[in-house]
Design a protein around this motif. Structure first.
Motif, PDB file in Angstrom:
ATOM      1  N   SER A   1     103.161 -52.528  29.251  1.00 22.28           N
ATOM      2  CA  SER A   1     102.498 -52.809  30.394  1.00 22.28           C
ATOM      3  C   SER A   1     103.334 -53.097  31.572  1.00 22.28           C
ATOM      4  O   SER A   1     102.936 -52.901  32.724  1.00 22.28           O
ATOM      5  N   ARG A   2     104.533 -53.680  31.289  1.00 20.67           N
ATOM      6  CA  ARG A   2     105.345 -53.938  32.835  1.00 20.67           C
ATOM      7  C   ARG A   2     105.645 -52.715  33.332  1.00 20.67           C
ATOM      8  O   ARG A   2     105.710 -52.660  34.439  1.00 20.67           O
ATOM      9  N   LEU A   3     106.098 -51.678  32.389  1.00 22.27           N
ATOM     10  CA  LEU A   3     106.661 -50.259  33.052  1.00 22.27           C
ATOM     11  C   LEU A   3     105.264 -49.762  33.684  1.00 22.27           C
ATOM     12  O   LEU A   3     105.483 -48.976  34.853  1.00 22.27           O
ATOM     13  N   THR A   4     103.949 -49.719  32.999  1.00 22.37           N
ATOM     14  CA  THR A   4     103.010 -49.155  33.844  1.00 22.37           C
ATOM     15  C   THR A   4     102.820 -49.789  34.923  1.00 22.37           C
ATOM     16  O   THR A   4     102.357 -49.320  35.974  1.00 22.37           O
ATOM     17  N   ASN A   5     102.847 -51.187  35.435  1.00 22.29           N
ATOM     18  CA  ASN A   5     102.597 -51.808  36.545  1.00 22.29           C
ATOM     19  C   ASN A   5     103.526 -51.205  37.301  1.00 22.29           C
ATOM     20  O   ASN A   5     103.380 -51.249  38.715  1.00 22.29           O
ATOM     21  N   GLU A   6     105.033 -51.255  37.082  1.00 23.94           N
ATOM     22  CA  GLU A   6     105.995 -50.982  37.980  1.00 23.94           C
ATOM     23  C   GLU A   6     105.862 -49.548  38.556  1.00 23.94           C
ATOM     24  O   GLU A   6     105.943 -48.871  39.722  1.00 23.94           O
ATOM     25  N   ASN A   7     105.105 -48.559  37.517  1.00 26.93           N
ATOM     26  CA  ASN A   7     104.927 -47.409  38.003  1.00 26.93           C
ATOM     27  C   ASN A   7     103.827 -47.154  38.941  1.00 26.93           C
ATOM     28  O   ASN A   7     103.924 -46.429  39.716  1.00 26.93           O
ATOM     29  N   LEU A   8     102.832 -47.791  38.646  1.00 28.35           N
ATOM     30  CA  LEU A   8     101.768 -48.033  39.792  1.00 28.35           C
ATOM     31  C   LEU A   8     102.269 -48.323  41.233  1.00 28.35           C
ATOM     32  O   LEU A   8     101.956 -47.656  42.085  1.00 28.35           O
ATOM     33  N   ASP A   9     103.092 -49.249  41.063  1.00 34.30           N
ATOM     34  CA  ASP A   9     103.507 -49.884  42.425  1.00 34.30           C
ATOM     35  C   ASP A   9     104.563 -48.604  43.171  1.00 34.30           C
ATOM     36  O   ASP A   9     104.222 -48.460  44.285  1.00 34.30           O
ATOM     37  N   LEU A  10     105.260 -48.000  42.139  1.00 32.00           N
ATOM     38  CA  LEU A  10     106.117 -46.867  42.754  1.00 32.00           C
ATOM     39  C   LEU A  10     105.134 -45.833  43.308  1.00 32.00           C
ATOM     40  O   LEU A  10     105.402 -45.029  44.343  1.00 32.00           O
TER      41      LEU A  10
ATOM     42  N   GLU B   1     103.098 -42.663  48.087  1.00 31.13           N
ATOM     43  CA  GLU B   1     101.749 -42.279  48.828  1.00 31.13           C
ATOM     44  C   GLU B   1     102.042 -42.632  50.203  1.00 31.13           C
ATOM     45  O   GLU B   1     101.855 -41.714  50.939  1.00 31.13           O
ATOM     46  N   LYS B   2     102.617 -43.917  50.434  1.00 30.10           N
ATOM     47  CA  LYS B   2     102.705 -44.337  51.596  1.00 30.10           C
ATOM     48  C   LYS B   2     103.768 -43.599  52.259  1.00 30.10           C
ATOM     49  O   LYS B   2     103.737 -43.157  53.534  1.00 30.10           O
ATOM     50  N   LEU B   3     104.869 -43.286  51.568  1.00 25.51           N
ATOM     51  CA  LEU B   3     105.821 -42.431  52.142  1.00 25.51           C
ATOM     52  C   LEU B   3     105.322 -41.093  52.425  1.00 25.51           C
ATOM     53  O   LEU B   3     105.725 -40.410  53.593  1.00 25.51           O
ATOM     54  N   GLU B   4     104.542 -40.543  51.585  1.00 29.42           N
ATOM     55  CA  GLU B   4     104.208 -39.137  51.885  1.00 29.42           C
ATOM     56  C   GLU B   4     103.170 -39.081  53.188  1.00 29.42           C
ATOM     57  O   GLU B   4     103.289 -38.142  54.136  1.00 29.42           O
ATOM     58  N   LYS B   5     102.334 -40.287  53.400  1.00 28.85           N
ATOM     59  CA  LYS B   5     101.583 -40.231  54.479  1.00 28.85           C
ATOM     60  C   LYS B   5     102.438 -40.467  55.715  1.00 28.85           C
ATOM     61  O   LYS B   5     102.084 -39.648  56.936  1.00 28.85           O
TER      62      LYS B   5
END
Length: 1849
Positions: free
Chosen positions: A1401-1410, A1415-1419
């Motif tokens: 669960s911790r890794l998935t949360n970090e993955n979502l944040d990343l 996405e922000k960087l791509e924009k």
């Protein structure tokens, strides 16, 4: 067919009946030739034997099939005979309420004795233009046929209306004339059609009377010729009258009245203008009271008299002549009341000179009283030698008086008819005419006299003409169809006519006997017996010697000869006439002049006769005689009748036969005896007999094939020639070739053959039905057998299963019983053991519990004592501490207060000095620095705290690791001792459990008590809650009711307002439509005048007259600004009143200037009132304003000054920037590429930025100084106004603090002294710099304070954020501790699994944040790429401009081309033209423009071009140019539309362009309401100088006119298609059937006819309309309204045709209609037009189609019909049900009882009385504002428009 085949079992026949004339019966067995009787069953079930005459072998008439009963045309019946005709008329009249029926060329009209809604304008328009067989029978159909034949054949027409009294002849003739007046209305303003209709009430008043048979019986015959011009408009009329019943003036039978005019005049005798007539009620006069009752129920004589006077006035009869007419009529009444006094001898008599009625008679007629009294009682006898005066007996005097009264009335009647003809006469040349003959029918009474003889003589002549015309038509039909024909034997009544009018006939003998001095009626009768006893048409009665019988064509009539000679002579003594000739009234003397005829047989035909026919006058010139009046009545009548027959023979006749259904005048009551008597008399049966003698049934090949193709064999259908198929079928079915003939286009059948074919068709259908029923019944039996078999097998299966289950259940129960016994015994033993064990345990438990509780209570008491001691000691210590602290605080407060007062005084003194402000500022700077340091310290603290937190978390994780290791070691080391520990723990837990049980009981007891109390409280609260809920519901209901009422009221108001808006809009558009019609009419008249005048030269309008005034009827409009009102007034005075009236421009300028001045006055007055209100509020609320701060005013002033300064500076900077850019661009183009590098450009830009920054700084300083000056001025003013107020505040910064009263007074005096010294800031120094500097420092302090507050707020927000982060970290730490504790309790495997889950669960949360970060960087990357592309493009553009500059420097020749391109880019959307090019512009852009040339351009291009020209005229402020251009444009559009008034494409094109021009004038008017969707570029294209609001109204009206013309064109194209496509065309093949239509063949029944259209043609036409409007850019909202109007027209025309046609009201037509409507709805959806509301307009037609298909038997069906047909009126529903006609004998008719049920259920409806829909109704059109997205500078004008003279600006 043989007789045996025709008269077989179940055949229905007609047998004579004494009561019903004919009665229907049915054969119970087959008839064989030679039998003497028929076995019949009547309709009531009785059996009857009908004898047959063997010699004549006359069998009873056969009855037609039910499918043919109720036909529109009697000739469509297969069996044509009297009972069939009578039955068909009875069924139509009673069951369907149809009063009109065709019988070949004759229209049979039955009087309903009830007003029917079938004669309105809508019905007239529905029949107009229709063929006679297309619609149901109607008097309008006959009138339309006459009108159409007159126009088509250019031959005069006649409509002959006949029938006995009370049959409705006059009403039928009146409706025929109304039809001609409506359809052929006059083209000029003479209103001749109204005059024709106005003649009817006059002639009814003077020629109609009440009889025993009719309340409004015409007692004379009349023939009205309505003249038409070459365009078939009414231009005049002429009337001829025949045989006025003069005897009614002096005698009326019981139950009858005199002529209406006498009773009307008596009813109006009380009017002041009729006082001199000396009239009273009608009962007081002998000539009006002989019949008994003088009133007619439902008739108001006074009201009718007013209508008569109005008709006289409309026909041009002067008021003086009207009074004279009424005097003559009144004199006749007085003459009848003159008393004749008999002398003693009985041979003489006299009249009293004091007789009031004789005096009134002489006074009203203007004659001498003595002469009239003398010659009423005497007569003059003239011999060859001398003259004698002889007295007369009272009876002779009475006869002479009656003769005089009749003669006066007859002469007056002729005079009125002559003047009516003069009013209807026209000087124009008559091209053709239609005559309407309203003449009496055949009459026979118990006593028949001279009047009945003349009437029957006229009917003999008319019947002869009718017979010859019918025979002629039959002959022409056979010759046209190329059928061999033999001479048909028809009844010729020439012998009867010869008996009457031939030499030595009845009339000749009567005239001869009248010449004999002592001739008598008996002598004349004897001469008739001697002369005509051998004639077959003359008989002598057995029991009379004074009567004779004439065998007329209709019946034998016995005439009584008494009175024949007197009525034929019509003797009036010459002496009485001479007295009347000497009257002092010109009208009376004129009536009896010698050139007038004494017998009013007929009036002259006038000049209105046709050029083709020479119609002689009915009044032949007669020689004067000395004694009595000239020609006899019989001679006059014979002469006028011959003239009438000549006229009728020279025209095409149309016949209307009126039938009187009963003598009681009951509505819709049918007496068969009276009806058949009239049918025999009027010639209808003769028509039937002539038709039946030949081939009465006629079928077109196409219709015959469609009807009887079921009789055709399959192999014959392969042939494509339908004629050949029909020939082969008939040759196989009918063996006798004489029974049918094949014509060129039709098949002709003998009587009865169609019934035989119908029988074969029905047998064929019956056989097919039996086959279908047989197959279906067999299939149903097979299905039933399979169902029963399957059910049997199922039952067997279930029974066997039930038995098996019962056996298994028995075995299972036996086994279960054994198991139960075993378990029960075991349970008993277990229970005994457990009971003993429980008893021991309970004893032990109670003993142990008692010991433990005792020890527990001891420990508890000791503990409680300790707690009490602790709390008491603490309370005592706290009380002492509070007392000491309070004393210290009081001392501190007193000391601090003293210090504060001292400091306050020091501060107040310091506050008045300027140095203090500097110290304040220094202190503020220190404070700012301190706060900044404080923020830094807090930031450092936050960092240290975060570091400590991270250290704590790391130590926590290490401790957790250590605890985990210790736990593992502990588990390994102490696994052996765990069992003992567990036992000890179990024991301790048991002890605690016992204690818990005891405490639980205590708690339960308290809980139950509290629970009971709470329940009681809850019950009380629930009751209160229920009461409150009830109150709440009541309040809610009241609120809802009020809301509903308010909503209903508002909705009603909204609906009323919408309805009023729609009505107002429709009224306005109708006015526009009427205006366009009148304008068109004016143009036509002007064209005609120009043609008539034919001047060789050309005429020119005055140059100063507006063309818009002459063409468009709108005032000249100019909306230019007016500079000076006085100049305009002076201009008006110089021009003069007449020229000023012509020049509307000056007038409108003045009017607009007055409006502007009035608006300015209102605005200034409003500002003055606001200022007074503000001053009043200031004066009243001065005390309340003491707490306000004047610095707010300074801030407001500062903001306003700053805004103004910024706006002005912004404009200046923009101008400077534009000048700099232009300079740079010019420098770049002039210098070299190296010299014009971007460095110099950037250098200039940097300089500009610096200058701007410096300007901003300076501007800020200036604004601050201005604000200080303004605020100081305000304080100075406020100081003056508030000087007496001690509590007034100063404007210093610290004035908000609390100040003592003494200090405030001292400071106030100081300020006042300062103010007294000077009024400005100059008391400090010359420039007032110190005060301004002080104010500036104050503003700076405020700014610093605001910045400080903002920083403090930011700091607080940061602190709160950090606190939130700390809290989040704490929560996360708590969660981790909880999870750690949970993991300690789990097994090692579970701990590992739980740890893995947490890590996942911790890794998935970090993955979502990343992912979010990616996405922000791509924009951001995409944004940067776009910016990079933009910058690259700019660089390329810059390089291109540099390269272009180099090329321009090298090639100086291209400079002008570049300049031209730059001007095109700067096109401002304006087009300039010269004044002399305006006509060329209108010609190329409007009058000669074709829509096809603009196919590929922008839609509505002419509108855009015109607006750009208008905009330029507005730009140059040329109001005359705007006015001229708009006027020319509107006139040009009108001319184009008038020229192409039938071109849909052209009309649609100019409708779209007019609307677009209107939208442009709105969009660019500058009105904010129309500019909401504009772009900034479009806002630049707005008009600057002129307000064209009034021209917008003119264009809106023009758009309405164009829209109405567009609808008219579309309706004209679609209307001929609608009926054929919607009702007649077989859109579903084979569904409809064809029935025989009789003599009146339908126009569309011909195969491949010109008038045959299908639904696809209508849809194609509407598709073309939609395509044209869409391609031309017409607004979508207008397109929706166009198709809504067209669909309404389709609905109205189709429904009206359905309501007027019996042949289309069938089930199959309903199916066709529903299919067609669904196709139209599908088309609407496909074109996205379903939102137009067009489907809703079709709702009546949809419901009519459903009504045709619904079941119509039971009361439930009636309820369903009433609930479904909500859009149809009651009359329409009943009419459709009455018209419903089965096409096959398997369908059932709608019963009369069912129709009555429908009427009873629909009584509550308040439907309008109108039967038909108004097909001319037009919905009000709306032109919603639709702005364009195009900008004017983007529009390209193609070269082929030839607009080179327009130059772009």
């Amino acid at each position: 067919m043989s007789v045996g085949e025709l008269y077989s079992q179940y055949t229905r026949v007609w047998i004579p009946d004494p009561d019903e004339v004919w009665r229907s019966a049915e054969l119970t067995k087959d008839y064989k030739e030679g039998e003497k009787s028929l076995q019949l069953r009547l309709e009531d079930g009785t059996i009857r034997e009908y004898p047959i005459d063997v010699q004549s072998n006359q069998l009873p008439f056969l009855r037609n099939p039910d499918i043919l009963v109720g036909e529109n045309d009697l000739t469509a019946l297969s069996y044509l005979h009297e009972p069939a005709v009578l039955h068909n008329l009875k069924v139509r009249f009673l069951e369907s309420n149809h009063i009109y029926t065709y019988c070949g060329i004759v229209l049979v009209a039955i009087n309903p004795y009830e007003q029917l809604p079938i004669y309105g304008q809508d019905v007239i328009y529905a029949y107009s233009g229709q063929n006679m067989g297309d619609m149901d029978p109607h008097i309008f159909a006959v009138a339309e046929e006459a009108y159409k034949q007159m126009a088509r054949d250019e031959k005069n027409q006649s409509i002959i209306v006949s029938g006995e009294s009370g049959a409705g002849k006059t009403v039928s003739a009146k409706y025929a004339m109304r039809y001609f007046a409506t359809v052929g209305g006059s083209a000029s303003d003479t209103n001749i059609e109204e005059k024709v209709l106005a003649s009817s009430p006059i002639m009814e008043a003077i020629g109609n009377a009440k009889t025993t048979r009719n309340d409004n019986s015409s007692r004379f015959g009349k023939y009205i010729q309505i003249g038409f011009d070459k365009r078939y408009h009414i231009i005049g009329a002429n009337m001829r009258t025949y045989l006025l019943e003069k005897s009614r003036v002096v005698f009326q039978a019981d139950g009858e009245r005199n002529y209406h005019i006498f009773h009307q005049l008596c009813a109006a005798a009380s009017l002041p203008e009729f006082k001199e007539l000396a009239l009273t009620c009608a009962e007081d006069f002998f000539y009006t009271s002989q019949g008994g009752d003088t009133r007619i129920e439902g008739i108001d004589d006074a009201e009718d008299f007013e209508k008569t006077r109005q008709a006289f006035t409309l026909l041009g009869v002067r008021e003086s002549h009207q009074i004279s007419i009424f005097k003559i009529i009144a004199s006749i009444l007085h003459l009848g009341n003159v008393e004749i006094q008999a002398e003693r001898d009985g041979d003489s008599c006299s009249v009293s000179p004091q007789d009031a009625h004789l005096n009134a008679f002489c006074r009203l007629l203007g004659v001498e009283h003595s002469q009239m009294a003398h010659w009423l009682c005497h007569r003059r006898l003239v011999t060859t030698s001398e003259t004698y005066v002889k007295t007369m007996s009272p009876q002779q005097v009475a006869n002479a008086r009656s003769a005089l009264a009749k003669h006066i009335y007859a002469q007056l009647f002729s005079w009125i008819v002559e003047h009516v003809n003069k009013a209807l006469h026209t000087a124009l040349k008559q091209h053709s005419f239609i005559g309407v003959l309203d003449i009496y029918g055949f009459e026979t009474f118990e006593v028949n006299s001279f009047e009945q003889f003349c009437i029957n003589y006229a009917n003999e002549k008319l019947q002869q003409q009718f017979n010859s015309h019918v025979f002629k038509l039959e002959q022409e039909e056979y010759m046209k169809e190329q059928i061999p024909w033999t001479l048909i034997d028809f009844y010729d009544n020439q012998p009867c006519i010869d008996l009457i009018e031939a030499k030595l006939g009845i009339l000749d003998l009567l005239d001869e006997e009248c010449k004999v001095p002592k001739g008598t009626d008996q002598n004349w009768a004897q001469k008739l017996y001697d002369r005509h006893s051998g004639s077959q048409h003359f008989q002598k009665p057995r029991m009379s010697n004074t009567a004779f019988i004439v065998v007329h064509f209709a019946d034998k009539v016995e005439y009584l000869s008494d009175g024949f000679l007197e009525k034929n002579r019509d003797t009036v003594y010459e002496e009485q006439i001479n007295i009347l000739k000497a009257s002092k009234f010109p009208l009376v003397a004129d009536l009896f002049h010698d050139d007038k005829d004494s017998i009013p047989a007929a009036t002259t035909s006038g000049k209105g006769s046709s050029s083709k026919i020479n119609i002689r006058s009915a009044r032949t010139p007669l020689k004067a005689s000395n004694k009595e009046h000239k020609k006899t009545v019989g001679h006059q009548f014979r002469t006028s009748l011959h003239l009438l027959m000549e006229t009728l023979n020279a025209t095409t006749p149309h016949y209307v036969r009126c039938i009187k259904p009963n003598d009681e005048k009951l509505p819709f009551h049918f007496d068969p005896k009276r009806a058949v008597q009239q049918l025999r008399a009027c010639g209808v049966l003769e028509t039937i007999r002539i038709s039946a003698a030949g081939y009465p049934s006629r079928w077109a090949y196409h219709d015959f094939f469609n009807r009887y193709r079921v009789l055709v064999k399959k192999r014959e259908l392969a042939n494509t020639d339908k004629k050949a198929i029909c020939r082969s079928v008939l040759e196989n079915l009918i063996k006798d070739p004489d029974k049918f003939q094949f014509g060129r286009t039709k098949i002709f059948f003998r009587a009865g053959q169609v019934a035989y074919l119908e029988k074969l068709r029905a047998d064929k259908f019956r056989a097919a039905t039996i086959m279908i029923q047989k197959t279906v019944r067999g299939w149903l039996q097979k299905v039933k057998y399979r169902r029963v078999k399957a059910a049997t097998l199922t039952l067997q299966r279930f029974c066997r299963g039930h038995l098996a289950r019962r056996l298994a259940e028995q075995l299972r129960r036996t086994r279960a019983a054994v198991v139960f016994q075993k378990q029960y015994r075991m349970q008993r033993a277990r229970l005994a053991y457990q009971k003993a064990r429980r008893a021991a345990v309970i004893i032990q438990a109670f003993t142990r519990g008692m010991l433990v509780r005792r020890s527990y209570r001891q420990v508890l008491m000791e503990h409680k004592a300790t707690i009490l001691q602790k709390h008491v000691r603490g309370w005592m210590a706290r009380r002492r501490f509070r007392r000491l602290r309070g004393a210290a605080i009081v001392i501190q407060c007193a000391f601090r207060m003293l210090k504060a007062k001292q400091e306050l005084k020091a501060l107040k003194i310091e506050a008045r000095s300027a140095e203090h402000l500097k110290r304040l500022n220094v202190g503020m700077e220190n404070k700012v620095v301190q706060l900044q340091r404080k923020i830094d310290d807090q930031n450092k603290e936050f960092k240290t705290l975060s570091e400590q937190l991270s250290a704590v978390t790391s130590t926590h994780t290490m401790e957790v690791e250590k605890l985990k290791k210790e736990l593992a070691r502990y588990q390994q080391g102490h696994s052996g001792d765990s069992s003992l520990r567990l036992q000890e723990e179990v024991e301790s837990l048991r002890a605690e459990l016992q204690r818990a049980h005891s405490e639980r009981k205590i708690l339960e007891d308290t809980h139950t008590k509290e629970k009971d109390e709470l329940k009681k409280q809850v019950a009380v609260l629930e009751q209160e809650n229920a009461v409150l809920k009830d109150e709440k519901e009541q309040l809610n209901n009241q609120i809802l009711c009020q809301a509903k009422d308010e909503f209903a009221q508002t909705s009603v108001k909204e609906n009323l307002m919408k309805r009023e808006l729609e009505e107002e809009r429709s009224r306005y558009q109708n006015l526009v439509k009427e205006y366009s019609r009148l304008e068109q009419r004016y143009d036509n008249l002007r064209d005609e005048m120009s043609i008539i005048k034919q001047t060789p030269g050309h005429r020119r309008n005055p140059s100063n007259q507006s063309s818009l005034e002459s063409d468009s009827n709108y005032p000249s409009i100019s909306t230019s600004e007016v500079g000076d009102t006085e100049d305009a007034l002076q201009q008006v005075e110089d021009i003069g009143l007449e020229k000023a009236a012509m020049d509307m421009t000056v007038f409108l300028k003045l009017q607009k200037r007055v409006r502007e001045l009035e608006q300015e006055r209102k605005k200034l007055q409003g500002q003055l009132e606001k200022r007074e209100q503000q001053d009043g509020r200031k004066v009243q609320g001065e005390q309340a304003k003491n707490d306000l701060d004047l610095d707010q005013d300074a801030d407001l002033a500062y903001n306003s000054l700053k805004r103004q300064e910024l706006e002005s500076e912004n404009k200046k900077l923009k101008n400077d920037l534009n000048e700099l850019r232009k300079a740079v661009a010019d420098q770049a183009t002039q210098n070299n590429a190296t010299h014009g590098s971007p460095d110099s450009y950037h250098l200039l830009l940097n300089q500009l930025k610096l200058a701007n920054e410096e300007l901003e700084v300076r501007k800020e300083e200036v604004l601050i100084l201005r604000t200080q000056i303004v605020s100081a001025d305000q304080r100075r003013l406020s100081g003056k106004s508030t000087e007496p107020n001690i509590n007034a505040r100063t404007s210093w910064p610290n004035s908000e603090k609390h100040v003592d009263q003494e200090d405030a007074i001292e400071a106030y005096h100081g300020v006042c002294q300062t103010n007294r010294k000077t009024e400005d800031w100059g008391y400090l120094n010359e420039d007032g710099e110190l005060g301004l500097a002080y104010q500036g420092l104050k503003q700076v302090a405020r700014l610093l304070e605001a910045q400080l507050q903002a920083q403090s707020r930011e700091h607080e927000e940061e602190v709160e954020g950090l606190k939130a982060q700390v809290e989040a970290l704490k929560e996360e730490l708590d969660k981790q501790q909880q999870t750690f504790c949970q993991t300690l309790l789990l097994s090692p495997e579970a701990q590992v699994e739980f740890g893995v889950q947490q890590e996942i669960s911790r890794l998935t949360n970090e993955n979502l944040d990343l992912k979010e970060l990616v996405e922000k960087l791509e924009k951001n990357e995409r944004k940067l790429k776009k910016q990079l592309k933009i910058y690259m493009k700019k660089v390329q553009d810059l390089e291109a401009t540099q390269a272009l500059a180099q090329s321009e420097r090298k090639r100086h020749e291209l400079n002008r081309q570049v300049t031209v391109q730059r001007k095109e880019k700067d096109f401002q959307g304006m087009l300039e033209y010269h004044k002399e090019d305006e006509a060329l512009l209108i010609r190329n852009l409007v009058t000669e423009l074709k829509p096809q040339t603009l196919a590929g351009t922008v839609p509505c291009l002419p509108a855009y071009v015109l607006y750009m020209c208008i905009r330029h005229a507005d730009y140059v402020n040329d109001d005359l140019k705007v006015h001229s251009l708009l006027t020319s444009t509107i006139n040009g559009i009108k001319k184009v539309l008038k020229k192409h008034n039938e071109d849909f494409e052209m009309t649609s094109f100019w409708l779209s362009n007019t609307c677009r021009l209107l939208h442009c004038l709105k969009q660019y008017s500058g009105d904010e309401g129309f500019m909401t969707q504009n772009t900034p570029k479009q806002n630049e294209h707005c008009l600057k100088n002129f307000d064209l609001t009034e021209y917008r109204q003119v264009l809106s009206d023009l758009s309405i006119q164009i829209y109405q013309q567009l609808i008219k064109i579309a309706e004209g194209v679609l209307q001929p298609m609608i009926v054929s496509a919607m009702l007649e065309n077989e859109s579903i093949q084979g569904l409809s059937g064809v029935k025989p239509t009789g003599y009146r063949k339908r126009s569309s029944s011909m195969v491949d006819g010109d008038n045959s259209y299908c639904l696809e043609a209508v849809i194609r036409q509407m598709t073309s309309f939609h395509t044209v409007m869409r391609d031309q850019g017409l607004d979508p909202e207008i397109i929706l309204q166009v198709f809504k109007q067209l669909f309404y027209m389709i609905n109205a025309v189709t429904l009206n045709n359905l309501l007027l046609r019996k042949d289309v009201c069938s089930w199959s037509t309903g199916m066709q209609l529903r299919y067609n409507i669904s196709q139209l709805e599908e088309w609407l959806r496909g074109r996205n037009l379903h939102q137009s509301g067009a489907v809703q307009t079709m709702e009546p037609l949809i419901q009519a189609a459903q009504l045709l298909q619904l079941k119509k038997k039971t009361s439930e069906d009636a309820e369903a019909i009433c609930s479904l047909c909500t859009s149809l009126s009651t009359q329409q529903i009943v009419k459709i049900l009455n018209l419903y006609t089965p096409l096959n004998e398997f369908e059932e008719r709608v019963t009369v009882a069912f129709i009555r049920t429908i009427q009873a259920q629909l009584q509550e409806r308040n439907d309008p009385q109108q039967l038909l829909l108004d097909s001319k109704h037009m919905f009000p059109v709306l032109f919603p504002f639709n702005p364009s997205s195009l900008t004017m500078d983007s529009i390209h004008i193609p070269a082929y428009l030839n607009l080179e003279f327009l130059s772009e600006v």
